[in-house]
Write a protein that holds these residues in place. Sequence first.
Motif, PDB file in Angstrom:
ATOM      1  N   ASP A 687     -11.345 -45.319  60.414  1.00 28.43           N
ATOM      2  CA  ASP A 687     -10.398 -44.999  59.351  1.00 28.43           C
ATOM      3  C   ASP A 687      -9.419 -46.150  59.142  1.00 28.43           C
ATOM      4  OD1 ASP A 687     -11.580 -42.576  58.999  1.00 28.43           O
ATOM      5  OD2 ASP A 687     -10.151 -41.447  60.245  1.00 28.43           O
ATOM      6  N   LEU A 688      -8.946 -46.747  60.188  1.00 24.74           N
ATOM      7  CA  LEU A 688      -8.006 -47.851  60.086  1.00 24.74           C
ATOM      8  C   LEU A 688      -8.673 -49.093  59.470  1.00 24.74           C
ATOM      9  CD1 LEU A 688      -6.129 -47.523  63.502  1.00 24.74           C
ATOM     10  CD2 LEU A 688      -5.244 -46.957  61.231  1.00 24.74           C
ATOM     11  N   ILE A 689      -9.926 -49.317  59.804  1.00 26.69           N
ATOM     12  CA  ILE A 689     -10.633 -50.488  59.255  1.00 26.69           C
ATOM     13  C   ILE A 689     -10.876 -50.323  57.751  1.00 26.69           C
ATOM     14  CG2 ILE A 689     -12.863 -51.697  59.283  1.00 26.69           C
ATOM     15  CD1 ILE A 689     -12.890 -51.256  62.315  1.00 26.69           C
ATOM     16  N   LEU A 690     -11.258 -49.114  57.376  1.00 31.97           N
ATOM     17  CA  LEU A 690     -11.609 -48.898  55.967  1.00 31.97           C
ATOM     18  C   LEU A 690     -10.384 -48.653  55.101  1.00 31.97           C
ATOM     19  CD1 LEU A 690     -14.768 -46.591  56.396  1.00 31.97           C
ATOM     20  CD2 LEU A 690     -14.717 -49.040  55.864  1.00 31.97           C
ATOM     21  N   ASN A 691      -9.320 -48.135  55.641  1.00 27.37           N
ATOM     22  CA  ASN A 691      -8.183 -47.698  54.813  1.00 27.37           C
ATOM     23  C   ASN A 691      -6.929 -48.545  55.009  1.00 27.37           C
ATOM     24  OD1 ASN A 691      -9.730 -45.519  53.788  1.00 27.37           O
ATOM     25  ND2 ASN A 691      -9.256 -44.358  55.650  1.00 27.37           N
ATOM     26  N   THR A 692      -6.940 -49.525  55.908  1.00 29.43           N
ATOM     27  CA  THR A 692      -5.763 -50.380  56.090  1.00 29.43           C
ATOM     28  C   THR A 692      -6.215 -51.820  56.175  1.00 29.43           C
ATOM     29  OG1 THR A 692      -5.834 -50.358  58.497  1.00 29.43           O
ATOM     30  CG2 THR A 692      -4.636 -48.540  57.406  1.00 29.43           C
ATOM     31  N   ASP A 693      -5.199 -52.711  56.134  1.00 31.66           N
ATOM     32  CA  ASP A 693      -5.481 -54.132  56.278  1.00 31.66           C
ATOM     33  C   ASP A 693      -5.084 -54.658  57.663  1.00 31.66           C
ATOM     34  OD1 ASP A 693      -6.417 -54.280  53.653  1.00 31.66           O
ATOM     35  OD2 ASP A 693      -4.387 -54.599  52.879  1.00 31.66           O
ATOM     36  N   LEU A 694      -4.915 -53.765  58.592  1.00 30.75           N
ATOM     37  CA  LEU A 694      -4.518 -54.189  59.950  1.00 30.75           C
ATOM     38  C   LEU A 694      -5.606 -55.072  60.569  1.00 30.75           C
ATOM     39  CD1 LEU A 694      -3.054 -50.884  61.468  1.00 30.75           C
ATOM     40  CD2 LEU A 694      -1.780 -52.950  60.835  1.00 30.75           C
ATOM     41  N   PRO A 695      -5.204 -56.134  61.291  1.00 30.41           N
ATOM     42  CA  PRO A 695      -6.206 -56.976  61.981  1.00 30.41           C
ATOM     43  C   PRO A 695      -6.979 -56.137  63.013  1.00 30.41           C
ATOM     44  CG  PRO A 695      -4.053 -58.048  61.973  1.00 30.41           C
ATOM     45  CD  PRO A 695      -3.828 -56.655  61.468  1.00 30.41           C
ATOM     46  N   ILE A 696      -8.231 -56.492  63.150  1.00 31.08           N
ATOM     47  CA  ILE A 696      -9.060 -55.770  64.136  1.00 31.08           C
ATOM     48  C   ILE A 696      -8.492 -55.922  65.548  1.00 31.08           C
ATOM     49  CG2 ILE A 696     -11.360 -55.684  65.169  1.00 31.08           C
ATOM     50  CD1 ILE A 696     -12.473 -56.486  62.452  1.00 31.08           C
ATOM     51  N   ALA A 697      -7.844 -57.076  65.851  1.00 31.43           N
ATOM     52  CA  ALA A 697      -7.244 -57.301  67.166  1.00 31.43           C
ATOM     53  C   ALA A 697      -6.130 -56.303  67.445  1.00 31.43           C
ATOM     54  CB  ALA A 697      -6.712 -58.728  67.256  1.00 31.43           C
ATOM     55  N   ASP A 698      -5.503 -55.768  66.386  1.00 28.84           N
ATOM     56  CA  ASP A 698      -4.455 -54.756  66.595  1.00 28.84           C
ATOM     57  C   ASP A 698      -5.029 -53.355  66.595  1.00 28.84           C
ATOM     58  OD1 ASP A 698      -2.587 -56.770  66.652  1.00 28.84           O
ATOM     59  OD2 ASP A 698      -2.091 -56.594  64.509  1.00 28.84           O
ATOM     60  N   ILE A 699      -6.134 -53.184  65.865  1.00 26.02           N
ATOM     61  CA  ILE A 699      -6.708 -51.840  65.749  1.00 26.02           C
ATOM     62  C   ILE A 699      -7.262 -51.340  67.082  1.00 26.02           C
ATOM     63  CG2 ILE A 699      -8.602 -50.538  64.704  1.00 26.02           C
ATOM     64  CD1 ILE A 699      -8.181 -52.171  62.147  1.00 26.02           C
ATOM     65  N   PHE A 700      -7.953 -52.195  67.867  1.00 27.22           N
ATOM     66  CA  PHE A 700      -8.601 -51.693  69.099  1.00 27.22           C
ATOM     67  C   PHE A 700      -7.577 -51.208  70.121  1.00 27.22           C
ATOM     68  CE2 PHE A 700      -7.828 -55.974  70.736  1.00 27.22           C
ATOM     69  CZ  PHE A 700      -7.621 -55.774  72.105  1.00 27.22           C
ATOM     70  N   GLU A 701      -6.386 -51.864  70.151  1.00 27.50           N
ATOM     71  CA  GLU A 701      -5.350 -51.417  71.077  1.00 27.50           C
ATOM     72  C   GLU A 701      -4.719 -50.105  70.611  1.00 27.50           C
ATOM     73  OE1 GLU A 701      -2.572 -54.557  71.511  1.00 27.50           O
ATOM     74  OE2 GLU A 701      -3.819 -55.702  72.935  1.00 27.50           O
ATOM     75  N   SER A 702      -4.651 -49.936  69.256  1.00 29.20           N
ATOM     76  CA  SER A 702      -3.999 -48.724  68.737  1.00 29.20           C
ATOM     77  C   SER A 702      -4.820 -47.468  68.977  1.00 29.20           C
ATOM     78  CB  SER A 702      -3.732 -48.887  67.236  1.00 29.20           C
ATOM     79  OG  SER A 702      -4.963 -48.969  66.516  1.00 29.20           O
ATOM     80  N   VAL A 703      -6.116 -47.629  69.293  1.00 29.67           N
ATOM     81  CA  VAL A 703      -6.940 -46.445  69.580  1.00 29.67           C
ATOM     82  C   VAL A 703      -7.210 -46.284  71.086  1.00 29.67           C
ATOM     83  CG1 VAL A 703      -8.039 -46.481  67.325  1.00 29.67           C
ATOM     84  CG2 VAL A 703      -9.086 -47.767  69.201  1.00 29.67           C
ATOM     85  N   GLY A 704      -6.522 -47.084  71.919  1.00 32.24           N
ATOM     86  CA  GLY A 704      -6.602 -46.886  73.360  1.00 32.24           C
ATOM     87  C   GLY A 704      -7.690 -47.650  74.072  1.00 32.24           C
ATOM     88  N   VAL A 705      -8.373 -48.657  73.388  1.00 32.38           N
ATOM     89  CA  VAL A 705      -9.389 -49.473  74.057  1.00 32.38           C
ATOM     90  C   VAL A 705      -8.697 -50.706  74.629  1.00 32.38           C
ATOM     91  CG1 VAL A 705     -11.560 -50.713  73.789  1.00 32.38           C
ATOM     92  CG2 VAL A 705     -11.137 -48.641  72.463  1.00 32.38           C
ATOM     93  N   THR A 706      -9.039 -51.091  75.812  1.00 28.86           N
ATOM     94  CA  THR A 706      -8.271 -52.110  76.529  1.00 28.86           C
ATOM     95  C   THR A 706      -8.721 -53.533  76.194  1.00 28.86           C
ATOM     96  OG1 THR A 706      -9.776 -51.853  78.398  1.00 28.86           O
ATOM     97  CG2 THR A 706      -7.715 -50.585  78.461  1.00 28.86           C
ATOM     98  N   THR A 707      -9.995 -53.771  75.829  1.00 33.82           N
ATOM     99  CA  THR A 707     -10.460 -55.131  75.525  1.00 33.82           C
ATOM    100  C   THR A 707     -11.209 -55.141  74.202  1.00 33.82           C
ATOM    101  OG1 THR A 707     -12.561 -54.862  76.685  1.00 33.82           O
ATOM    102  CG2 THR A 707     -10.688 -55.652  77.981  1.00 33.82           C
ATOM    103  N   LEU A 708     -11.109 -56.279  73.498  1.00 36.47           N
ATOM    104  CA  LEU A 708     -11.765 -56.428  72.193  1.00 36.47           C
ATOM    105  C   LEU A 708     -13.283 -56.401  72.343  1.00 36.47           C
ATOM    106  CD1 LEU A 708     -11.471 -56.938  69.149  1.00 36.47           C
ATOM    107  CD2 LEU A 708     -11.409 -59.408  69.652  1.00 36.47           C
ATOM    108  N   GLN A 709     -13.769 -57.054  73.376  1.00 31.71           N
ATOM    109  CA  GLN A 709     -15.215 -57.086  73.587  1.00 31.71           C
ATOM    110  C   GLN A 709     -15.766 -55.685  73.781  1.00 31.71           C
ATOM    111  OE1 GLN A 709     -16.350 -59.490  76.915  1.00 31.71           O
ATOM    112  NE2 GLN A 709     -18.541 -59.312  76.513  1.00 31.71           N
TER     113      GLN A 709
END
Length: 733
Positions: A687-709
Amino acid sequence: MFKVFKKLSLLIVLVFVLIFIVSNAIIDVSYYTYFEHMMADKLSQSVEVASSSYTQSFFDTIKREAVKLVTEEPLKNFLDGSNAPEDTQEFLTYRTDVSVSEYIEVYSAQRDEAVFYDEQGDYFGTRNGSAEVDFSNSDRVFSSVAIPNAQGEMDPNNPFQYRTLIYQKISEDGSYIASGLCAHVTRVSILSGLILPKNISYTDIRNGIVTNTGSNMYLVNSDGVILSDYFLQSTGKSLKDYDLDAQFKNSPFDEENKYFDYNEPSRLVSCGYQPKPGLYIVGVIQKQDIISAILPTLLIIGISIFVVLAIFCTLCLLILYRAFSPYEKLVKKVSETSNSQLDGAQLLDEAIQKGLKAKQKAYEMAISDYILDIETDVDTITELEQCYIGSYTPVICQIDNYNRISYHTKATHKCREVIESIFGLIGKTLCVHLDKNKLFFILCGDTTTIALKEVLTDCQNALKNSEISTSYIIGQTQTQLKDIKDSYDEMQKNMFMSICYGPGNILTEIQEVDPVEFPTNTISALIGSINTCDTEKVTKLLDQIFEDFQGKVSPLIPIYLLQIALNVISHITSFDSNQTLFDYQDILNKITEASSLSDARTVLSQLCFDACSYLVSFQNKSKSKQDIEQKMIDYLNENYSNPNLSLTYISNIFGYSPKYLGRIFKNYTNTFFTQYLTTLRMEKARDLILNTDLPIADIFESVGVTTLQHFYRLFKKQFGNSPAAMRKNKPKE
């Protein structure tokens, strides 16, 4: 090992000293005894020669001279009554002076009067009446008399007043002549021919210069009175009062003894007997005379023994050195090459001890496999029989209070240590661990003469000091080790029923089995009381069950107790098969290992009470179970961004175990907790990827995932595209 060499060397030296002392003592005693008997023989021979050569001929001379005197004037006229007694004085004085006799007495029966003259006292006298001598058995009678002085008194300090007289009958009317000698004449005339000490001369003896040196000869009459002393010190004393030899008074003087030998710690006594005069010549040699004679010989013998033993000990020490020398070299080499702080000897001793322990453990494992029907090498059992020779008596030891002891392993080791130390006084021991609280011992040795029950009682008392209570089962003794399994199979029957006997028992044979029935109705009532959580009724029903079992012996009782426990456990599992409150196997083990009905009752009571508590808790949880699942979903939807979310984290919030929460969540959502949380997070990220312009580097932390990989991997797995590709290809509004 060098210490062992030193100890052995010291032992050899001590044995050398002991052998030297003992051997010298034996030789001294035996040699002294031999020399003592030899001196006794020599003394007896001397006395025999003296009595034969001097005494006999001397007394024969006195008898002949006395008979000749009565044929001369004036004694002849005195006897027939023609001369007065005073007319004989000059004649008796002269004849006594020139003859060997020092005393002459003549009695005339016609006159009933006697005349006598004593040369030592120079005293002539007359007397009415005879000396009342009994001539019924012989015409000659020997007698010892004491002659009074001119005043008619007896002087105790005058040894010359004692006489040995020969009474000879000279006519049928009773007339007689008595002649004899004093101690002085006897000493000079008879005993001067005997062997003298080296420092004594005959002249000194005759002149009275010599004093007593401890070596003496005595002339003794048949009454035990000393008539003559070699050195004139004891004449006239009776042997009954003689302090030189108190035991000598018990020595008989009789005509049956030619002579006798008498050995006494301080002297040797030999006696020569004269049958005709009724006299004895006694010889005495004191111990110091013998010791001074044999001392040089004993000294030479002692030195010889010392030299021989010294050579023997030197050879022994050389042999020991040769024996231990290779070992010392090995110890030195091990010390030089080892990095251990221990020296070579300690390392070798440690290796030897470990080898012995390993061998003992291998033997015990072989026995364990054999009695427990595990494949065993028969050659090992044969080897065991050769190492442990004798009969084999099996004993099972059970630790009664095992479940109440906190130091289980230590208690088992302590039990084995104490029993093996006490059994070690009887023979070798093999030990096998049958179970946590049971040890199987095989006593190798002769136990027929040993009260084994008393030995096991000593084991119980020794273990009580460590607060360990034990029971024992004694099996049948076997002559072959391979037959020990037969004994073990019989002992198992007693072991299985040990709960019926109680703690502290020593069992040797199986008792008669009592009839026991399973309490079906009581168990049904017990389950019902657990359902209603009526603890008082549970207690009463358990009392009823155990009252029926009390005092009875049956293999069914431990089986019934296990069945009761399984019934309770089965009832609990019917509510929740996945519950973790009860460790079923531990409960069953405790009942199996119980040493008494009381211990088993404690385990069952605790099981029933815990079951009551569990059912109450289970019922309360069931009421609120539906609310819990929804609350968990709501909580996840609100806190999915928390990277620490997990079942353990959630369990701390809701107050349930992670396993329980995971199970009810799976049942409610038909999805595992982790899978549900990952899906939720990826949906929020999309939802954040499709509906916002937030960087992916910020999105993964906002959903509780600890690493980008990790986020990229989860996202692609969920949607088939990467987050960047999904944003790039999103549909335009």
